[in-house]
Scaffold this motif. Structure first.
Motif, PDB file in Angstrom:
ATOM      1  N   ILE A  55       0.669  -1.095   0.042  1.00 35.13           N
ATOM      2  CA  ILE A  55      -0.071   0.087   0.042  1.00 35.13           C
ATOM      3  C   ILE A  55       0.824   1.341   0.095  1.00 35.13           C
ATOM      4  CG2 ILE A  55      -1.941  -1.125   1.171  1.00 35.13           C
ATOM      5  CD1 ILE A  55      -0.932   0.343   3.740  1.00 35.13           C
ATOM      6  N   MET A 223      -7.708   0.662   1.184  1.00 34.72           N
ATOM      7  CA  MET A 223      -7.457   0.229   2.553  1.00 34.72           C
ATOM      8  C   MET A 223      -8.115  -1.091   3.152  1.00 34.72           C
ATOM      9  SD  MET A 223      -4.519   1.960   3.240  1.00 34.72           S
ATOM     10  CE  MET A 223      -4.331   1.653   1.410  1.00 34.72           C
ATOM     11  N   SER A 227      -6.862  -4.537   4.267  1.00 45.99           N
ATOM     12  CA  SER A 227      -7.383  -5.147   5.537  1.00 45.99           C
ATOM     13  C   SER A 227      -8.041  -6.510   5.603  1.00 45.99           C
ATOM     14  CB  SER A 227      -7.927  -4.170   6.524  1.00 45.99           C
ATOM     15  OG  SER A 227      -9.270  -3.776   6.019  1.00 45.99           O
ATOM     16  N   THR A 233       1.230  -6.471   5.525  1.00 42.70           N
ATOM     17  CA  THR A 233       1.048  -5.461   4.796  1.00 42.70           C
ATOM     18  C   THR A 233       2.585  -4.544   4.635  1.00 42.70           C
ATOM     19  OG1 THR A 233      -1.218  -5.192   5.041  1.00 42.70           O
ATOM     20  CG2 THR A 233       0.060  -3.125   4.543  1.00 42.70           C
ATOM     21  N   PHE A 235       3.898  -0.781   3.694  1.00 45.88           N
ATOM     22  CA  PHE A 235       3.582   0.451   3.484  1.00 45.88           C
ATOM     23  C   PHE A 235       4.537   1.251   2.868  1.00 45.88           C
ATOM     24  CE2 PHE A 235       3.443   4.955   5.371  1.00 45.88           C
ATOM     25  CZ  PHE A 235       2.329   5.385   4.204  1.00 45.88           C
ATOM     26  N   THR A 252      -0.708  -7.446   9.147  1.00 44.17           N
ATOM     27  CA  THR A 252      -1.704  -6.585   8.810  1.00 44.17           C
ATOM     28  C   THR A 252      -2.625  -5.728   9.942  1.00 44.17           C
ATOM     29  OG1 THR A 252      -1.855  -7.246   6.468  1.00 44.17           O
ATOM     30  CG2 THR A 252      -3.843  -5.989   7.158  1.00 44.17           C
ATOM     31  N   PHE A 256      -2.394  -1.675  10.941  1.00 44.97           N
ATOM     32  CA  PHE A 256      -3.745  -1.147  10.938  1.00 44.97           C
ATOM     33  C   PHE A 256      -4.059  -0.498  12.041  1.00 44.97           C
ATOM     34  CE2 PHE A 256      -3.727  -2.338   6.333  1.00 44.97           C
ATOM     35  CZ  PHE A 256      -4.615  -1.396   5.693  1.00 44.97           C
ATOM     36  N   TYR A 267      -1.560   8.039   7.036  1.00 53.19           N
ATOM     37  CA  TYR A 267      -1.903   7.492   5.566  1.00 53.19           C
ATOM     38  C   TYR A 267      -3.218   6.639   5.769  1.00 53.19           C
ATOM     39  CZ  TYR A 267      -1.971   5.028   1.044  1.00 53.19           C
ATOM     40  OH  TYR A 267      -2.614   4.752  -0.226  1.00 53.19           O
ATOM     41  N   ILE A 268      -3.220   5.808   6.890  1.00 53.33           N
ATOM     42  CA  ILE A 268      -4.320   4.904   6.907  1.00 53.33           C
ATOM     43  C   ILE A 268      -5.588   5.707   7.133  1.00 53.33           C
ATOM     44  CG2 ILE A 268      -5.128   3.175   8.181  1.00 53.33           C
ATOM     45  CD1 ILE A 268      -2.148   1.859   8.429  1.00 53.33           C
TER      46      ILE A 268
END
Length: 273
Positions: A55, A223, A227, A233, A235, A252, A256, A267-268
Motif C-alpha cells: 500500500i 485500505m 485489511s 502489509t 507501506f 496487517t 492497521f 496514511y491509513i
C-alpha cells in the motif's frame, strides 16, 4: 531452501507466535529508470501461502517493487536494479537465471483484465501449450476455472470469445489463465481497481480461497481491501525527490491498528494519499 522463521508479534495487548516459511526475500533493492531513482533500499520478506499487500500513495514505487519480483521491469527500457530478490534462496537477477522460467513460477495478474481475443478455452490453454504441458487440456481448463470460481458461469460457453465476458469475469479468467501454468506465487497489481463493488468482492473472496494453495502479493489503493485480504502489509512512501521507499512492514492487523510510524497512521487514517 526455504527459511523458517518464528516471530513474536505483540499488539493491542495480544501476543501471537507465528511460524512462517519465507519464500521470497527482497534485500536492499534499488530500482532506477534511467537516472531516476524510483525505489531505494527496499527490504522485506514474503511468506508462503500468505497474502502480502503493498500500500502507499501514488508514485511510491509499490507496483515497481511488485514487478521486480518476476522481472517484469526488464521489459522497460532503462530500468536497472541493485540488491537481491531471492526466491527459495536463489537470486532472481543472477546472470544464469532465465526470466521466462521465473514467470512460470511467479505469475502476474494486471490492473485491467487483459484476456486474449480468443475463446475462453484457448485463453486457459495458451500458456500451458507454450510451456509444453502434456496432460489433459480439458481437465486443466476445468480445474483452472474452478479454482478461479468461474467454471459454473462459463462451462457451457468455453468456445465463446473471452472478450464477451463481464469485466469481473474477465479478471477471474485472467487469474485462471495464470493458475493454468501452475505457479507458486501470484502477483496482483490492483486486480479489482477497474471493477464494480460486487465484482471486487468476488475477487477478494477468491484471493482468500487461493492463498490455501498459492503465495499472493497484491498492490492496492483500497485500505479496506488490504485489511480484509492480507496477512502482512508493506507501506511504501515517497520522499521529496519522488523516490519510493519502504516506510513500514508488519502483520496487517498490527500495521492497521497499532502502526509503529506516524506516517503510516496518517496514511491509513486518510490524512494524505
Amino acid at each position: 531452501m526455504q527459511a523458517t522463521e518464528v516471530e513474536n508479534f505483540e499488539y493491542l495487548g495480544k501476543s501471537e507466535t507465528v511460524e512462517k516459511q519465507k519464500i521470497i526475500t527482497l534485500e536492499d533493492v534499488n530500482i532506477h529508470y534511467g537516472s531516476f531513482h524510483a525505489v531505494k533500499d527496499a527490504s522485506l520478506p514474503i511468506y508462503e501461502k500468505q497474502v502480502t499487500a503493498f500500500i502507499g500513495p501514488s508514485g511510491c514505487g509499490k507496483s515497481t517493487v511488485l514487478r521486480s519480483i518476476n522481472r517484469m521491469n526488464d521489459m522497460i527500457r532503462g530500468a536497472t536494479i541493485d540488491g537481491q530478490v531471492l526466491f527459495h534462496g536463489q537470486d532472481l537477477y543472477a546472470k544464469d537465471v532465465d526470466p521466462v522460467l521465473i514467470r512460470r513460477s511467479i505469475g502476474m495478474v494486471f490492473q485491467k483484465p487483459n484476456p486474449f481475443p480468443k475463446s475462453i478455452y484457448e485463453n486457459i490453454t495458451w500458456g500451458a501449450k507454450i510451456n509444453g504441458f502434456k496432460g489433459d487440456y480439458d481437465e486443466l481448463v476445468e480445474t483452472s476455472l474452478q479454482k478461479a470460481a468461474l467454471w459454473d458461469e462459463v462451462k457451457d460457453k468455453l468456445k465463446q470469445n473471452a472478450l464477451q465476458l463481464s469485466g469481473g469475469q474477465q479478471q477471474r479468467l485472467c487469474i485462471a489463465r495464470t493458475l493454468a501454468v501452475q505457479p507458486e506465487v501470484i502477483l496482483m497489481d490492483e486486480p479489482a481497481s477497474a471493477l464494480d463493488p460486487i465484482a471486487t468482492g468476488r475477487i477478494e473472496e477468491l484471493i482468500l480461497e487461493l492463498k490455501q494453495y498459492y503465495t499472493i502479493v497484491i498492490v492496492t489503493h483500497n485500505m479496506g481491501q488490504a485489511s480484509r485480504v492480507s496477512d502482512n502489509t508493506a507501506f511504501f512512501m515517497v520522499d521529496e525527490g519522488r523516490t519510493g521507499y519502504l516506510e513500514e512492514y508488519a502483520p496487517t492487523e498490527q500495521l492497521f491498528l497499532n502502526p509503529a510510524h506516524k506516517k503510516t497512521e496518517e496514511y491509513i487514517s486518510g490524512k494524505f494519499g
